[in-house]
Design a protein around this motif. Sequence first.
Motif, PDB file in Angstrom:
ATOM      1  N   VAL A 147      -0.423   2.593  -1.808  1.00  0.00           N
ATOM      2  CA  VAL A 147      -1.396   1.658  -2.368  1.00  0.00           C
ATOM      3  C   VAL A 147      -0.897   0.221  -2.220  1.00  0.00           C
ATOM      4  O   VAL A 147       0.270  -0.022  -1.927  1.00  0.00           O
ATOM      5  N   THR A 150      -4.006  -5.206  -6.258  1.00  0.00           N
ATOM      6  CA  THR A 150      -5.201  -6.048  -6.128  1.00  0.00           C
ATOM      7  C   THR A 150      -5.056  -7.356  -6.893  1.00  0.00           C
ATOM      8  O   THR A 150      -5.977  -8.148  -6.936  1.00  0.00           O
ATOM      9  N   GLU A 196      -5.108  -0.298  -5.134  1.00  0.00           N
ATOM     10  CA  GLU A 196      -6.121   0.321  -4.277  1.00  0.00           C
ATOM     11  C   GLU A 196      -5.396   0.916  -3.081  1.00  0.00           C
ATOM     12  O   GLU A 196      -4.335   0.431  -2.673  1.00  0.00           O
ATOM     13  N   GLU A 215      -7.502   9.707  -5.363  1.00  0.00           N
ATOM     14  CA  GLU A 215      -8.443  10.113  -6.407  1.00  0.00           C
ATOM     15  C   GLU A 215      -8.242  11.571  -6.791  1.00  0.00           C
ATOM     16  O   GLU A 215      -8.344  11.925  -7.953  1.00  0.00           O
TER      17      GLU A 215
END
Lengths: 218, 218
Positions: A147, A150, A196, A215
Amino acid sequence: MTRLPAAERRTRLVDAAVRVVAERGVAGATTRAIVAEAGMSLASFHYAFTSRDELMAELITTVVAHELTALRPELPTGRTLHDTLREGFMRYFDHLVAAPEREAAMLELTHYALRTPGLEALAERQYESYAELATLSLASAAAAHGVRWTRPVPELATTLVALTDGITIAWLVNRDGELAAAAFDLAAASIARFAEPVAEPVPSAHSSRPAHSLEATS
Amino acid sequence: MTRLPAAERRTRLVDAAVRVVAERGVAGATTRAIVAEAGMSLASFHYAFTSRDELMAELITTVVAHELTALRPELPTGRTLHDTLREGFMRYFDHLVAAPEREAAMLELTHYALRTPGLEALAERQYESYAELATLSLASAAAAHGVRWTRPVPELATTLVALTDGITIAWLVNRDGELAAAAFDLAAASIARFAEPVAEPVPSAHSSRPAHSLEATS
DNA sequence: GCCCGACTGGGTCAACCGTCCCAGTTCTCT
DNA sequence: AGAGAACTGGGACGGTTGACCCAGTCGGGC
């Protein structure tokens, strides 16, 4: 008469001072208390250090270095980013619970440094070091989980350190371990939500991790 | 000779002590420094208080009460929950920037209370009060934005206070206003993400707010 | 062996600290 | 008016503090 080189005596005095500050706070760390703890005479103190403030400066530098070593991030082992972050916080919490007076002393020393002309830079350096450690943790966790953040990392690092300090104070005051653990978990979840998945730039010959796997694991 | 009732003298001494602690820290708040600030004799100190610790206890109680009054949550005015929370944090931050030594003193007094036999309960009461204030803020914001919290409120309140304390310490150390503001914004965003819209139990004759409007405004 | 620097440790100093002392003043009540 | 309580304020007390003093010891170099 056991002779010690001055440098050795300094080291022993600083180690003794760490213990005295932990037990009695900064105000209780008089030169007499420190030399008593170190098993030395008062004159040895002034032979080794020109002043109490000089010893306190060295004390702060020493304890910060120790803290950074103790809290160096380990290889991330969590199945999810949230897990990894929570494990990091809980590792810190174990460290806190094992020796509450140590973390209390760290905080007291920060305030003492801010209050003592000539020592302010040490407090700044202390917190820069914490931010660097947090930055390292965030980078390590992000890499392990594929990831990116952000939010700007300095902001996240500042927040991570703030959460650590703030929950520490709350725990030192109320000793509510369950609430602290829950707050650390919530802190981990908070930070994890600013991540993210990293998009793959081009298809490669390596088997790539599917973008949706994050997820599925959370 | 201007005569003052003992209660009045106590009040003036506590007020003076607030100023002395803010300027010099707890260690600098000697009985002599306090009476000098209050324009009284040393004997008046001991006429009004049986000990310095008695005055410190009353000092802590007083400053906590003042802090709670100053930081009482205002009516939420943000267009989104995130905005409302951020405004609350920024209101606190303005308060901090206006008088840094006051918040530094609050933190120092916490540590002093934890270190002083007999005063521990005051530190606990201090943090309970902060949690109550945070709880009130969270309830008020949730009601204004038609959401409920997805985490137990004590956890969220603890985290909110922790973020406040932690970012305060960081700012006191480095005085980086932009980074602190960004961290407070990030803190607001973190907490806002633990909210979900309150579902209407049954359709009603009133025009109901659409469930997706929270996402649209954030 | 001698000299000098590094080291040792008991003692001292002045300043500061929280607390106490006490004589004098003022106010209130009878 | 007198008594007693509340209050005032200068001074003193014993203890603590960081820093300093100084004579003696030890170790290394010449």
